[in-house]
Design a protein around this motif. Structure first.
Motif, PDB file in Angstrom:
ATOM      1  N   THR A   5     -54.500 -77.631 -48.196  1.00 20.02           N
ATOM      2  CA  THR A   5     -55.007 -76.839 -46.764  1.00 20.02           C
ATOM      3  C   THR A   5     -53.786 -76.382 -46.043  1.00 20.02           C
ATOM      4  N   GLU A 191     -68.364 -74.113 -47.682  1.00 18.51           N
ATOM      5  CA  GLU A 191     -67.573 -73.665 -46.932  1.00 18.51           C
ATOM      6  C   GLU A 191     -67.738 -72.915 -45.848  1.00 18.51           C
ATOM      7  N   GLY A 277     -60.726 -80.861 -41.461  1.00 16.93           N
ATOM      8  CA  GLY A 277     -61.549 -80.105 -42.605  1.00 16.93           C
ATOM      9  C   GLY A 277     -60.673 -80.308 -43.942  1.00 16.93           C
ATOM     10  N   ASP A 281     -62.583 -73.727 -45.047  1.00 15.37           N
ATOM     11  CA  ASP A 281     -62.913 -73.926 -43.567  1.00 15.37           C
ATOM     12  C   ASP A 281     -61.732 -74.820 -43.016  1.00 15.37           C
ATOM     13  N   THR A 282     -60.589 -74.996 -43.236  1.00 18.80           N
ATOM     14  CA  THR A 282     -59.601 -75.855 -42.947  1.00 18.80           C
ATOM     15  C   THR A 282     -59.331 -75.371 -41.475  1.00 18.80           C
ATOM     16  N   VAL A 357     -66.456 -73.436 -35.436  1.00 16.67           N
ATOM     17  CA  VAL A 357     -65.814 -74.538 -36.132  1.00 16.67           C
ATOM     18  C   VAL A 357     -64.130 -75.026 -35.570  1.00 16.67           C
TER      19      VAL A 357
END
Length: 365
Positions: A5, A191, A277, A281-282, A357
């Motif tokens: 990540t 994702e 996450g 999509d971190t 997000v």
């Protein structure tokens, strides 16, 4: 914090927001310029890239981007790193390197001989000599943090995102006159990201990345690319990795140290940063110093005031969108490959993701 990540956000999001990191560019190969190469599986190709040791080389890189930065993007910290006209990099394959970056009429040269780093700017005729202490030099990358290395960066990126990607080999291409495999990493369906795919042209012989392209959703051309326009894998003259300041240059000398204060600051920063996450999509969240947004701008100097720092709040008002929600209120910055929110109370969230997000990440305790 998971290595995967950290790699995704540092390599993709940091660059997208002009905060430093990777800058990628290339000229696509023509449709009829596809060399015949032995077939290879995607996983074998990824493994060979991660484990590759190309050796000595010199090459010219061309840089361009279509990130969709705000009109005042050049006022953002680090944004100038995305305006590189060209770069020439030399490596002895054993830790010594020389990088010459051209921006308009000026050039910056960074020479790393293993124990000393020279950073020279022709624009200011200033050279900074950094002597790396033995104990610091033992740490990975110490003393070379100012040396942009697209090869290392792209290899690390490849190693991180493959776990959350569908990986394939999409034929071949010719890059800088060399035959290469086209490796494609696509986010898995779960994702939530602004990115569509990452394409890496891998040299068929050395397995070194010759071109990396980041494509965002809804666009046909890369938002961010880097590629060699010329590269030769040959032994380099030793004098390339020695630097003598030009006559009349102002020389500054520094010796980096790691003291308790530095360790305390690093530990505090680590505690303030949270990864929300996993995968493409971190989102990285954290806090900025309480007085950062209220800091008075420094006296500007030079043409167009490029030598000073603008008022942080004034910049936000100019290039960011005012937003609010259950998480609070703040400013939103969006590009084709990433977005970031800075709240009025000093929190931030950034990722290669849609704004919703980010808001969800800010709402997590």
């Amino acid at each position: 914090m998971k290595p995967k990540t950290k790699g995704i956000t540092a390599a993709i999001v940091g660059t997208a927001l002009g905060a430093g990191g990777l800058a990628f560019v290339a000229m696509p190969a023509s449709a009829d310029d596809k060399p015949a190469l032995p077939q290879i599986s995607a996983e074998d190709l990824v493994q060979s890239v991660v484990q590759a040791k190309p050796g000595a080389f010199d090459g010219t890189l061309k840089v361009s981007n279509d990130l969709g930065l705000p009109a005042v993007g050049n006022a953002l910290p680090g944004a100038s790193a995305l305006n590189i006209d060209s770069a020439h990099i030399f490596s002895d394959g054993a830790g010594k390197s020389r990088l010459a970056v051209t921006q308009g009429a000026s050039q910056e040269t960074v020479v790393h001989d293993g124990t000393t780093v020279w950073d020279y700017s022709s624009k200011t005729n200033t050279a900074t000599k950094v002597t790396v202490p033995a104990d610091v030099a033992k740490q990975k990358g110490a003393g070379s943090e100012k040396t942009p290395d697209p090869l290392t960066a792209s290899t690390e990126l490849l190693a991180k995102v493959r776990e959350s990607s569908t990986v394939s080999v999409d034929g071949t291409a010719t890059v800088a006159g060399r035959p290469a495999y086209e490796l494609v990493l696509t986010p898995k369906p779960a994702e939530r990201t602004l990115l569509r795919e990452i394409r890496v042209a891998v040299d068929s012989q050395t397995r070194m990345p010759l071109r990396v392209a980041v494509l965002s959703n809804g666009t046909a051309t890369p938002a961010l690319e880097v590629a060699f326009t010329q590269v030769e894998f040959t032994q380099q003259p030793a004098d390339l990795f020695a630097f003598t300041p030009p006559k009349g240059a102002k020389v500054q000398e520094k010796t980096p140290t790691i003291d308790q204060k530095d360790k305390d600051l690093a530990e505090q920063a680590k505690q303030d940063v949270k990864v929300v996450g996993d995968g493409w999509d971190t989102v990285i969240t954290g806090k900025v110093p309480a007085d950062a947004l209220n800091a008075a701008p420094k006296q500007q100097s030079g043409r167009e005031g490029r030598g000073g720092n603008a008022d942080p709040k004034a910049l936000l008002e100019r290039f960011a969108k005012k937003v609010s929600g259950a998480w609070g209120s703040g400013y939103l910055v969006t590009t084709k490959v990433g977005s970031a929110v800075l709240t009025d109370d000093g929190r931030f969230a950034a990722g290669a993701v849609p704004e919703q997000v980010l808001y969800e990440a800010l709402g997590q305790k």
